[in-house]
Structure formats: C-alpha cells, structure tokens
Scaffold this motif. Sequence first.
Motif, PDB file in Angstrom:
ATOM      1  N   ARG A  71       0.860  -1.184   0.000  1.00 43.73           N
ATOM      2  CA  ARG A  71       0.000   0.000   0.000  1.00 43.73           C
ATOM      3  C   ARG A  71       0.892   1.228   0.000  1.00 43.73           C
ATOM      4  N   PRO A  72       0.393   2.368  -0.475  1.00 41.46           N
ATOM      5  CA  PRO A  72       1.219   3.577  -0.500  1.00 41.46           C
ATOM      6  C   PRO A  72       1.386   4.167   0.902  1.00 41.46           C
ATOM      7  N   GLY A  91       7.830  -3.849   1.119  1.00 36.65           N
ATOM      8  CA  GLY A  91       8.136  -2.951   2.224  1.00 36.65           C
ATOM      9  C   GLY A  91       8.750  -1.634   1.816  1.00 36.65           C
ATOM     10  N   GLY A  92       8.867  -1.371   0.504  1.00 40.15           N
ATOM     11  CA  GLY A  92       9.475  -0.134   0.047  1.00 40.15           C
ATOM     12  C   GLY A  92       8.530   1.056   0.156  1.00 40.15           C
ATOM     13  N   HIS A  93       9.081   2.246   0.139  1.00 41.84           N
ATOM     14  CA  HIS A  93       8.292   3.475   0.206  1.00 41.84           C
ATOM     15  C   HIS A  93       7.645   3.758  -1.141  1.00 41.84           C
ATOM     16  N   THR A  94       6.341   3.996  -1.143  1.00 42.81           N
ATOM     17  CA  THR A  94       5.617   4.360  -2.362  1.00 42.81           C
ATOM     18  C   THR A  94       4.647   5.493  -2.057  1.00 42.81           C
ATOM     19  N   GLU A  95       4.257   6.199  -3.100  1.00 40.04           N
ATOM     20  CA  GLU A  95       3.317   7.309  -2.969  1.00 40.04           C
ATOM     21  C   GLU A  95       2.227   7.170  -4.023  1.00 40.04           C
ATOM     22  N   ALA A  96       1.061   7.764  -3.745  1.00 43.53           N
ATOM     23  CA  ALA A  96      -0.065   7.592  -4.668  1.00 43.53           C
ATOM     24  C   ALA A  96      -0.964   8.821  -4.656  1.00 43.53           C
ATOM     25  N   SER A  97      -1.794   8.901  -5.681  1.00 42.10           N
ATOM     26  CA  SER A  97      -2.806   9.951  -5.765  1.00 42.10           C
ATOM     27  C   SER A  97      -4.013   9.401  -6.512  1.00 42.10           C
ATOM     28  N   GLY A  98      -5.182   9.961  -6.208  1.00 42.91           N
ATOM     29  CA  GLY A  98      -6.417   9.549  -6.865  1.00 42.91           C
ATOM     30  C   GLY A  98      -7.049  10.722  -7.583  1.00 42.91           C
ATOM     31  N   HIS A  99      -7.559  10.473  -8.801  1.00 38.59           N
ATOM     32  CA  HIS A  99      -8.087  11.562  -9.634  1.00 38.59           C
ATOM     33  C   HIS A  99      -9.442  11.155 -10.207  1.00 38.59           C
ATOM     34  N   ALA A 100     -10.498  11.846  -9.751  1.00 37.73           N
ATOM     35  CA  ALA A 100     -11.831  11.618 -10.307  1.00 37.73           C
ATOM     36  C   ALA A 100     -11.958  12.439 -11.581  1.00 37.73           C
ATOM     37  N   MET A 101     -12.468  11.795 -12.637  1.00 39.62           N
ATOM     38  CA  MET A 101     -12.633  12.450 -13.947  1.00 39.62           C
ATOM     39  C   MET A 101     -13.976  12.027 -14.511  1.00 39.62           C
ATOM     40  N   GLY A 102     -15.010  12.793 -14.186  1.00 39.47           N
ATOM     41  CA  GLY A 102     -16.345  12.362 -14.572  1.00 39.47           C
ATOM     42  C   GLY A 102     -16.675  11.063 -13.875  1.00 39.47           C
ATOM     43  N   GLU A 135      13.062   5.990   0.177  1.00 35.78           N
ATOM     44  CA  GLU A 135      12.268   7.207   0.131  1.00 35.78           C
ATOM     45  C   GLU A 135      12.890   8.185  -0.859  1.00 35.78           C
ATOM     46  N   PRO A 136      12.067   9.016  -1.504  1.00 36.17           N
ATOM     47  CA  PRO A 136      12.606   9.957  -2.493  1.00 36.17           C
ATOM     48  C   PRO A 136      13.532  10.976  -1.847  1.00 36.17           C
TER      49      PRO A 136
END
Length: 288
Positions: A94-95, A226-237, A252-253
């Motif tokens: 998971r992010p 177990g690595g660092h991850t990032e995420a974003s969610g985008h609603a489009m219609g 990590e970045p």
Amino acid sequence: MIPPTPPTPPTRTPASPPAPGRKRRRTSGKTQSWSIPQLEEWGLTRTQQRLVLVFGSLAGVLVAALAITLAISAIGNDFVPERATASVIGTEPRPDVYRGWPSSKVFAPIAASSADPRPLTVKDLFAKTLKEGRTTLRLAGAPRLETDCVAAVWGQGLADLLTRGGCTQVARGLYTSADGRYIAQYTMFNLRDTASADALANTLTTLHRGSWVRPLQTSRAAFPAGGHTEASGHAMGHYAGLVWLGRTDGAEPGPRDDFVSLSLTVRATEKAIFRRIVAASPAPAPGK
C-alpha cells in the motif's frame, strides 16, 4: 447491725434528637448497620441507599461508554487504528502517502456512464512509451483489463466502494523509467457517475491504509516489498484513476527524485478520457 444500702443505679437521660442540619453519629461496634450519612439525611432507607449506589454505578459505566463513542465519532474518517490495520493488511502493499482530487467541471460531459457507454480498451489507455520532459516510462509487461473490479483490489473498504459505485471495468498498466530507477502503476476504474468517482478518490485519503489496488507482477518489474511508495487519486467524470509510484530500490525519495514529473508522465494515460469528453460533448449549433 444495719446492712449497707445498695448503691442506687445512675439514671440515664434520654438522648436528645439531633439538631436539624446536623449529621447523626454512627454507633461503633460490630452491630453497626451500613448507611451513607448524606443519603440518610435525605430520608432514604438503607435499602434505598443501596439501590442508589447500584444504579449510580451502572449510570457511570454507561456515561463512560457514551463518552468513548462520542470521542471516536468526533475523530471521524481520520481515525484509523494503525495496529488493527497492520494486523489485517499483513504483507499487502500500500502507499505510504496518498492524496485525492475530485472531478472538475471539465469532465461534466462524462459525468455519468450513460453519456459515455463505450467500454475502455487497453489500446486506448496504455501506450508502450510515455514521455514528459526528461522523464520516459516504458511498459513493464502486458496491461490488464478486467470486468471484475473487486478482484483487482484488496481490503473490504475499497471493494464496497467499487460495488456501490457500479464499477464495470478496471484497467492496470505497470511502467518503469528508462533508467530503471522508478516504477509506476496506473489504475483506471469505470464507475457509474461522478459522485462514485469522487467518493473513491476522497475516501482513499484514509482508506488506503487498509485497502488498496493490487499491484501488477511481471518478470521485469515489481513494487519492492516494504518499500516506500506514494499515490494519488483523480476523479474524472465517471472515471477514477489511481497513480502509484516509487523507487525500484524501495528507498524514500531524495532531493534528486522528481516524483511530480513522474506522476505527470504516467498520467498521460488520461488522454483517453479527454478524447471521450470531446466525443460526449454536444456538437456546436450551425453558424456558431
């Protein structure tokens, strides 16, 4: 000889009743009866006093329980029991960071799936190469397009959102950067309407800690355990897209890692959605 007169026993003066407002003294000894002075002054019998204590204790428990319930409710959606969540998610990836974005007015022509009934295709979404500025991403394996949206996620929370949102398709594509330093997955959900897409993008702000999309596994690339991850969610219609990215080594970045450009590059997948806006928009009237 006159016998001595026996001594006269001392006379006992009856105790005067206590003055109003004064507490009665408790008698000492093993035969002392149980009572509470304050309740006794109110005129309650000992049986009544015991009932007051019993119901008072019960009320205290109920008040404490109510206070705890209200405290948890006041916290709202931001409350996530980390220990409980950790025991549930186990080793599921998971992010670590997530941010959601609701749909904008630009996507009004495709606010409902009924206005955009044509199904998604892999060819529409996932180009073999994506390029933005100095960032280049290449497909790390065959993308997947499924009609069983729930099978593509883990965690009951996200599964419920997809079911309520009338999800009919889920598409996933996995990319790696040309230098092999980064990994990025784009997931697109085809939902009923904008309200469903907004709910998914917004709710994952906290829900991502215990429910997320399953990563694609290929022989060429995979999210590091177990690595660092990032995420974003985008609603489009009536669509909701999830961007998920990280470094292939799981670190990590740092200052040299431009995750913003990486996110914009993989979001080139969304060009297919903008083409659908044009297709669903009403044709301009003649002469305009």
